[in-house]
Every structure is written in structure tokens, then in C-alpha cells.
Enzyme design. Structure first.
Site, mmCIF file in Angstrom:
data_model
loop_
_atom_site.group_PDB
_atom_site.id
_atom_site.type_symbol
_atom_site.label_atom_id
_atom_site.label_comp_id
_atom_site.label_asym_id
_atom_site.label_seq_id
_atom_site.Cartn_x
_atom_site.Cartn_y
_atom_site.Cartn_z
ATOM 1 N N ASP A 1 -77.711 35.979 39.899
ATOM 2 C CA ASP A 1 -77.823 34.544 39.623
ATOM 3 C C ASP A 1 -79.081 33.953 40.250
ATOM 4 O OD1 ASP A 1 -76.851 34.897 42.228
ATOM 5 O OD2 ASP A 1 -74.826 34.238 41.715
ATOM 6 N N ASN B 1 -63.853 30.467 46.781
ATOM 7 C CA ASN B 1 -62.942 30.083 45.701
ATOM 8 C C ASN B 1 -62.709 31.242 44.729
ATOM 9 O OD1 ASN B 1 -65.371 30.286 44.453
ATOM 10 N ND2 ASN B 1 -65.535 28.139 43.856
ATOM 11 N N HIS C 1 -65.046 33.103 43.461
ATOM 12 C CA HIS C 1 -66.108 33.314 42.466
ATOM 13 C C HIS C 1 -66.795 34.671 42.657
ATOM 14 C CE1 HIS C 1 -69.641 31.164 44.842
ATOM 15 N NE2 HIS C 1 -69.470 32.406 45.254
ATOM 16 N N GLU D 1 -67.525 30.442 38.589
ATOM 17 C CA GLU D 1 -66.585 29.649 39.364
ATOM 18 C C GLU D 1 -65.212 29.704 38.680
ATOM 19 O OE1 GLU D 1 -67.788 28.885 42.110
ATOM 20 O OE2 GLU D 1 -69.636 27.708 42.063
HETATM 21 P P1 PGA Z 1 -71.564 35.298 51.124
HETATM 22 O O1 PGA Z 1 -71.228 34.697 49.702
HETATM 23 O O2 PGA Z 1 -72.041 36.691 50.915
HETATM 24 O O3 PGA Z 1 -72.666 34.432 51.671
HETATM 25 O O4 PGA Z 1 -70.292 35.234 51.925
HETATM 26 C C1 PGA Z 1 -70.417 35.418 48.848
HETATM 27 C C2 PGA Z 1 -70.407 34.748 47.508
HETATM 28 O O5 PGA Z 1 -70.385 33.512 47.438
HETATM 29 O O6 PGA Z 1 -70.419 35.465 46.497
#
Ligand code: PGA
Length: 241
Positions: A67, A138, A140, A145
Site C-alpha cells: 500500500d 482492527n 486490517h 479495513e
Molecule cells: P504495525 O502495523 O506493523 O505497525 O503493527 C500492522 C498493520 O497495521 O498492518
């Protein structure tokens, strides 16, 4: 979903880095799907070390990131492109033109063309061999999302409030965190031949528990990984529910 529980985070990082190194040795033109964020940093550190000390080469490798934020100028320090340069690309021999991220630069018109061309580029290279993933608060995966359907492809999405909150530390204030991003879709992710999901630390324990307990449900996107033929979740002791 196959799970590997290790005592400490570096063990999992080493396992995944070893798997990537074995893949690129076996298939020098391998296509990698790459994540940003706190979770994959140690894997990249290990790959850089292996490049320097064990002559693992990325010269023929292609990379596609999951992304990118929408609307940031290319020289903005918080683009995922900048993050990837800093953590991996600047320190290994991957060709700059082989490193791909969705094109989130500011644009006036429709975002469909850069999204379509991203999907096409992945397809033209034969698809992703190995994909690295983290899981958000959440549920995702990439920026898919809650509510993201299994059939989704690379597209522009609105970021969930928690996702934006989690990015405040990097941007300084919530107002500076982009509201939208381009992300690979769930269908794009599920087409990867192998998927390695990482989760470390106590804050990930409820996320891991829910991912393992939930049958495929678009309201917890990580649960849509169940049933993929080669998905493995690697967690450290603190993240194990
Ligand atoms: P993080 O984020 O690696 O910073 O914990 C994980 C994500 O949001 O996919």
C-alpha cells in the site's frame, strides 16, 4: 492457518528472512510482496545483513508493496516509498526500477488508472511468490479495513480512524495523517503463492486470538486468510493469546 510460535521476535524474523533468502537463491527473479510498519523491520534488517555477509542478491528480484498513502508528494518523508528506501532498498542490490509501490502521488482525476496498472504489473511478472503481512488493530491486512470484500483489488480506500490514529506518531498530528490510501485488495493478497503473517508483542495478542478464532468474515479482514493453501502466522510469546 498454520501457526509458528517462537520464544522471541528475532527467531521469527530470522525464519522469514531465511525463507526469503532461500526463495531468491532458488528463483533469482522472485516477486516479493512487502509490508511497512513496525512489524517487518527486523526481517528487513536480517535481509540487509544476509546481503552484506552472505552474498544474498536481490538483483533480479521484483518487489510490490502492499500500500501507499494518497496525496503525499514523492519527497514527503512519510511515504511508504521513503520508508522502504530507508529500511531495505537503499541497503541491498535490488534494481530501483524493480521496486514497485502504488502511485499515490497527488492527482486531480480518478485513481483507477494507477490501481489498474499496479494489478497489471503484478500479473505481468507472474504473480507474487511470497507476501509479508502484518495485522492492524482492527484486523486490517494491508489497508483493507473492516468491510473489505474477498473480491477486492488494488483501489483507493478511506483509512479507518484507528489506522490514522496509529500513524500519528510518524506524522506528528492527526490532521497531517492522510485520509486515504491505495492498497492491494484482498483478492490481490490471496493470489500470492505463499503468505507469511507476523505479529509481535502483547498488543497483538487479542488480534492474533481473534484472527485464529474467526471464520472468514469481511468485518475482520485477517480472517479472510483462512483457507489460503500456504499461509503461516508467526508469533512471539507475548503475542500468543
Ligand atoms: P504495525 O502495523 O506493523 O505497525 O503493527 C500492522 C498493520 O497495521 O498492518
Amino acid at each position: 492457518m498454520e501457526t509458528t510460535r517462537v520464544e522471541a521476535r528475532p527467531v521469527a524474523e530470522r525464519l522469514v528472512a531465511d525463507e526469503i533468502a532461500a526463495l531468491v537463491r532458488r528463483k533469482p527473479s522472485a516477486v516479493l510482496g512487502l509490508a511497512t510498519g513496525d512489524t517487518p523491520t527486523g526481517v528487513y534488517r536480517e535481509l540487509v545483513r544476509m546481503h552484506r555477509e552472505e552474498r544474498v542478491s536481490f538483483r533480479g528480484v521484483h518487489t510490490f508493496n502492499l500500500d501507499e498513502y494518497c496525496g503525499l508528494a514523492p519527497d514527503h518523508p512519510e511515504t511508504f516509498r521513503s520508508w522502504m528506501q530507508h529500511h531495505l532498498f537503499d541497503h541491498v542490490d535490488v534494481r530501483p526500477e524493480h521496486t514497485h509501490l502504488p502511485d499515490g502521488r497527488p492527482r486531480e482525476d480518478d485513481w483507477a488508472p494507477p490501481c489498474k496498472s499496479y494489478e497489471r504489473a503484478i500479473e505481468d511478472l507472474g504473480g507474487i511468490d511470497l507476501l509479508l503481512l502484518g495485522i492492524g488493530r482492527n484486523g486490517h491486512i494491508a489497508f483493507n479495513e473492516p468491510g473489505s470484500a474477498r473480491t477486492t483489488r488494488t483501489r483507493r480506500v478511506e483509512l479507518h480512524p484507528w489506522t490514522r490514529e496509529d500513524a500519528v506518531a510518524r506524522f506528528g498530528t492527526l490532521a497531517r495523517v492522510p485520509t486515504h490510501a491505495l492498497t492491494m485488495g484482498i483478492a490481490t493478497l490471496l493470489e500470492a503463492r505463499a503468505i507469511r503473517v507476523l505479529a509481535f508483542g502483547a498488543r497483538k495478542a487479542p488480534i492474533v486470538a481473534r484472527t485464529l478464532a474467526t471464520t472468514p468474515d469481511m468485518n475482520w479482514p485477517a480472517s479472510l486468510l483462512h483457507g489460503h493453501p500456504d499461509v503461516r502466522l508467526l508469533v512471539d510469546r507475548e503475542a500468543w493469546p
